[in-house]
Design an enzyme around this catalytic site. Structure first.
Site: not given
Length: 279
Positions: A17, A66, A127, A151, A156
């Site tokens: 980045s 996040k 995921g 997942n 989840r």
């Protein structure tokens, strides 16, 4: 005064980045500095507050922070709010504004750089963490015929899908499943887990790949190699997350600075840089 930005995460030493944002700043003439900032797994909030107190203007957020970044933000963009996970924070006067640029970046990479339309395609998203949460909304917005979230913990995946069910077009089937029962022959397979980075095997079987499928790992560099190698070996068009990285960075740069940089030349230069193993 030079404005300061960072990418914060654990690990973060591999992040490209700083190179990308420096290239964008040269394009736009922005006076800014962008660095890496690694913090302990339990030190995200303290590290972030210290950076803001020292004059930091904004940051990108990577694994595993996040969801925490979203909770700390005092306001959110619409895409940050629906994702429930933020990969970009802007420190405005009196508030922290959270955004998520991952989904827009992935969509631009798939449809723009890879030239594959999502409309009417069957998509498997592997995921249900912060990465998956960030891309699910934009993927649904591209109108696939089916989008399956698989997942290791089916609950989840079900919880993530439930947040988006009311925003799903009637023509799209959205469902959650366990990894071992996610289906077969998807046109597009996206690995949003950290399995490669953690040294684990590919989390699904090769039957998920339709002939000529596009298979993308949202990681890049050595972390993406196991998935990319596996997908290529089973006849898929394999792609790492470098294009997504550059495209989401352009979204973040616009969120930070208000101007949209050009990405094609930066992605090309970055791929050459990665091939030379430059830090």
């Amino acid at each position: 005064m030079t404005d300061r930005y960072v990418v914060i995460g654990n690990p973060v030493t591999h992040s490209q980045s700083p190179y990308i944002h420096a290239a964008f700043a040269r394009q736009t003439g922005d006076d800014m500095r962008y660095d890496r900032l690694e913090c302990a797994p339990d030190g995200f909030e303290a590290t972030l507050r210290a950076f803001v107190a020292d004059g930091g203007r904004g940051c990108n957020v990577t694994v595993p922070f996040k969801f925490q970044a979203c909770r700390l933000a005092q306001a959110h963009t619409p895409r940050g709010a629906i994702a429930g996970a933020c990969n970009a924070l802007r420190f405005d006067a009196g508030r922290w504004l959270g955004d998520n640029t991952d989904g827009a970046g992935l969509l631009r990479d798939i449809e723009g750089n890879a030239g594959v339309r999502l409309k009417g395609r069957r998509v498997l998203l592997i995921g249900a963490g912060g990465g998956a949460a960030g891309v699910l909304g934009p993927l649904l917005g591209a109108s696939p015929s089916e989008l399956v979230v698989a997942n290791r913990s089916p609950q989840r995946a079900a919880d993530l899908v439930a947040r988006f069910e009311q925003r799903t077009a009637p023509a799209t089937v959205l469902r959650a499943t366990a990894l071992e029962d996610c289906g077969r022959a998807f046109d597009i397979v996206i690995n949003a887990t950290a399995s490669s980075m953690l040294g684990a095997g590919v989390p699904v079987g090769h039957e998920v790949l339709a002939p000529g499928a596009l298979a993308i790992d949202m990681m890049y560099g050595p972390a993406a190699l196991p998935f990319v190698t596996w997908a290529s070996a089973h006849g898929a068009t394999a792609r790492d997350g470098l294009g997504m990285l550059v495209e989401q960075a352009a979204e973040a740069f616009e969120f930070f600075r208000g101007s949209r940089p050009e990405t094609a030349s930066v992605l090309s230069a970055l791929r050459q840089r990665m091939a030379r193993s430059e830090p």
